[in-house]
Design an enzyme around this catalytic site. Structure first.
Site, PDB file in Angstrom:
ATOM      1  CG  HIS A 193      -0.373   0.392   2.787  1.00 40.36           C
ATOM      2  ND1 HIS A 193      -0.392   1.321   3.372  1.00 40.36           N
ATOM      3  CD2 HIS A 193      -0.422  -1.027   3.195  1.00 40.36           C
ATOM      4  CE1 HIS A 193       0.726   1.094   4.047  1.00 40.36           C
ATOM      5  NE2 HIS A 193       0.399  -0.250   4.965  1.00 40.36           N
ATOM      6  CG  ASP A 200       2.779  -0.043   7.598  1.00 41.38           C
ATOM      7  OD1 ASP A 200       2.012  -0.392   6.888  1.00 41.38           O
ATOM      8  OD2 ASP A 200       2.467   0.134   8.992  1.00 41.38           O
ATOM      9  CD  GLU A 260      -3.675  -1.682   5.975  1.00 43.12           C
ATOM     10  OE1 GLU A 260      -3.506  -2.334   6.855  1.00 43.12           O
ATOM     11  OE2 GLU A 260      -1.946  -0.295   6.025  1.00 43.12           O
ATOM     12  CD  GLU A 261      -1.261   2.235   7.689  1.00 37.11           C
ATOM     13  OE1 GLU A 261      -1.765   1.453   8.337  1.00 37.11           O
ATOM     14  OE2 GLU A 261      -0.202   1.614   7.480  1.00 37.11           O
ATOM     15  CG  ASP A 299       1.152  -3.452   5.440  1.00 37.03           C
ATOM     16  OD1 ASP A 299       1.701  -2.974   4.850  1.00 37.03           O
ATOM     17  OD2 ASP A 299       0.170  -3.597   5.263  1.00 37.03           O
ATOM     18  CG  HIS A 304       1.187   2.736  12.888  1.00 37.96           C
ATOM     19  ND1 HIS A 304       0.078   2.404  12.723  1.00 37.96           N
ATOM     20  CD2 HIS A 304       1.308   2.081  11.218  1.00 37.96           C
ATOM     21  CE1 HIS A 304      -0.893   1.822  11.623  1.00 37.96           C
ATOM     22  NE2 HIS A 304       0.572   1.221  10.827  1.00 37.96           N
TER      23      HIS A 304
END
Lengths: 459, 459
Positions: B280, B292, B326-327, B354, B424
């Site tokens: 993504h 990520d 995606e997130e 991912d 994140h």
């Protein structure tokens, strides 16, 4: 027969608790301890951040001896002691400087003296450079083309190799013996491409040897960062007559007294059989040596800590050995073996961690086929912990000298991809070690020590 | 029969070269390309350092769409195109502030708003805090004890778990649904312990949902660093009446237009069968999202690059799909499936990366037993590349919506130990990715794509 074994074990106190547990249960406890109650990371923090670089013969190496001895004394070993060993003392001196002189353009490049190198003259050394990829190329050039020049060894580690240690093996001859080979042909110095798979600005030091050259023939030798090597090579292609300047002030002193640190738990059934778990306490001088080999030191100490925490009393005598002087002499490993022979000791197993504190993948084993098969047969026990690789190969340098008959030697095999990003360079620091990766290595070592203690070795 | 196959393949041009090669040979070529001639690291450098954080709906996300489209256009795909998709646009606004007010002592702690959270009042929110470990504890407390307070969810990820994703699964409910649960009982805000196995100072953001709560009931929710959580918990034990202050200015805007980026190589034998490889393109907003999922994006693109470099023409149609959002929405994955259904497409295989650009260990598979066994049977082909783990489990979020009959879905499974050090958080940056680890992941993905293209799927 089974009944008798259980009764016999019962008489041995806490071992009886373990007689009722399956290997699966014990490994689960060991890994739980490693991930939630281990001391590896705290010890490594102290070794790296409070003590720092620990080159043999340095004040920091001595501090590390005292610190680890004191920590092991808190762990309830039957005894903790030092083994005297004379070690080389090589001192880097002031930070090296180097530049490429391309006509009037002066470009500074990062270098560091290789361990054991002599200094340049006080105001440095300037000479033309001849680049070679290997010793064969150097031999073909011969004295006529090499004399008076700096030989630049620039064969990169082979990126195609999957295990980075294989790439290292294929390139390390340049660092270890390059100066000797070049000096034999009349070179005045050597510059060696750092043993690093990445392109970056860190020069990587490491041991080198002048072999049997007379001292008068020693020439200064240094590593250059991979980016520096690329630049030098590129500039040489355009201007083969460029000059290279470098200055280093390193010095070899008389050998000094140092120590291996040993913690011993006496075996409850066959104390005459000894099992070693260890790493090396010395590091290179450019950084804290957190991966090489602070990780191996704290993991080995933690094996004893975990055994204590889960109440496991080993059948065989277990020695945690923190070897001195792996990097530039191997004197600690040799001394340990010398004393072992003198005392007629019988070592059945030795496990070393000296490949960094990365995520553990398996073991590299030196032993006969029966023992290899036994250990490879632990694979299902280790599968939940993602340990999958059991290969024949080099175990560890410090346990290399051990010669007991039928001894099984093993090296912890962590993921090797990042090892040479840090090896012998200024970035081998605490923050390059991940806590969980380090701790999983500890659990993996403690698990193999437990299994080998339980099963013994096969003739 | 064999002869006919060879003749048939010969007619297909370059495929004939591959008909003469063993799978072992092709995998060797693929890994060689990945480690010596791949673009993954260069592309990731650009995505991370030149573009940066790529939250859905942001200008950077749009730049990433244009950049990857342009790069794919250079690779010789049969076509490269965008799929329109409306995505949420949530903006963090000015940096959050928070402190613990313990009597007169004010201690600043690092927090960040969770994705989708509402803002606090302009001058912030101050309230007493009630700490809980899980939703059951919260329910027992009930509205009487929760009303008017900030609920502090402080259940740590379980360090005993060997795979860090299992520890994540066991703790993520607090982040995703904590605000809803607390708001239902009249809480005025929630603070959630960051999903990080380490103790450090990075707050980790991530998606949260108010579920079916009416908008008027939404309360601000933020993550606190693990060190901050430890401190808050410790201080609360001494002073249960302490106050917590936090201020955040985040805002949810109308959905905006964005895109999935698709590159397609038409299958040479059965073009109607489609194989997807993807990651993504969006990331969270606190850092560059290098792990990520910048890693997954560049690895997927590089599969096509490697196939081109080794001259491999796939039998089936291959699509490199870079999913958007995606997130915080999964809109890209849903849109891709919606269009696939509309166009009556048949997907036989989908592979997503991912889980970070770490050293690859294997694959996590969603498929029937026959296909699982076929893929697990590739283990000996993969062994030289240290790929050893074939497990049933979650493949990837973006390929989750795909519903073609008998489709096989796979997720690349890298070593997971470091993933939540960065996930994140503001440290998910380019320098957290090791070049060789990333490239080995690329080689592993290209190898599985090749093998699945060759073997097809089993009903």
């Amino acid at each position: 027969m089974k009944k008798i074994t259980v009764v016999a074990l019962f008489l041995l106190g806490t071992s009886s608790l373990f007689a009722q547990k399956t290997d699966e249960q014990v490994l689960k406890e060991i890994y739980k301890q490693a991930l939630t109650n281990s001391k590896s990371y705290t010890w490594l923090d102290h070794l790296s951040n409070d003590i720092g670089a620990r080159l043999s013969g340095s004040a920091n190496a001595e501090k590390a001896v005292q610190y680890t001895k004191a920590e092991m004394e808190k762990l309830g070993f039957d005894k903790v002691y030092l083994q005297e060993v004379m070690v080389p003392k090589w001192v880097r001196g002031e930070k090296e400087t180097a530049y490429i002189l391309d006509n009037k353009t002066k470009t500074v490049v990062p270098i560091c003296a290789l361990g054991g190198s002599v200094a340049t003259a006080k105001n440095g050394l300037t000479a033309e450079v001849i680049e070679v990829q290997n010793f064969d190329e150097l031999a073909v050039l011969g004295a006529a083309k090499v004399k008076g020049k700096i030989v630049f060894f620039n064969r990169p580690m082979d990126n195609e190799k999957i295990e980075s240690f294989h790439a290292y093996s294929g390139a390390v001859d340049q660092r270890y013996a390059g100066a000797q080979k070049a000096a034999e042909l009349g070179a005045v110095g050597t510059i060696v491409r750092s043993l690093n798979l990445r392109l970056d600005d860190f020069p990587h030091t490491g041991a080198q040897s002048y072999g049997d050259l007379p001292k008068s023939k020693y020439i200064p030798t240094a590593a250059i960062s991979t980016n520096g090597a690329e630049l030098l090579s590129k500039t040489l292609k355009k201007n083969p007559k460029l000059n290279f300047y470098f200055k280093q002030s390193c010095e070899q002193f008389e050998d000094v007294l140092s120590y291996n640190v040993v913690g011993e738990i006496k075996g409850s059934v066959t104390p005459e059989n000894i099992m070693v778990v260890g790493g090396h306490l010395d590091s290179w001088d450019l950084a804290d040596g957190s991966h090489d080999d602070g990780a191996g030191v704290v993991q080995s100490m933690d094996v004893a800590n975990i055994f204590k925490n889960i109440g496991y009393k080993p059948k065989n005598t277990i020695r945690v050995v923190l070897f001195m002087n792996e990097e530039n002499g191997l004197r600690g490993g040799q001394k340990y073996e010398e004393l072992s022979l003198k005392n007629n000791e019988n070592h059945i197993f030795a496990l070393e961690s000296d490949s960094g504190g990365f995520s553990p993948r398996g073991f590299s084993l030196e032993c006969n086929k029966a023992n290899f098969d036994q250990i490879a047969g632990f694979n299902t026990l280790f599968e939940p912990y993602l340990i999958h690789s059991f290969v024949e190969g080099h175990s560890g340098s410090d346990i290399g000298p051990l010669t007991s008959k039928n001894i099984v030697k093993a090296g912890l095999k962590p993921d090797s991809q990042r090892y040479f990003d840090y090896h012998h360079a200024a970035n081998d620091k605490f923050d390059a070690v991940d806590k969980r990766e380090l701790e999983l290595g500890t659990g993996t070592m403690a698990s193999l020590m437990y299994l080998m203690d339980q099963r013994g070795i096969l003739k």
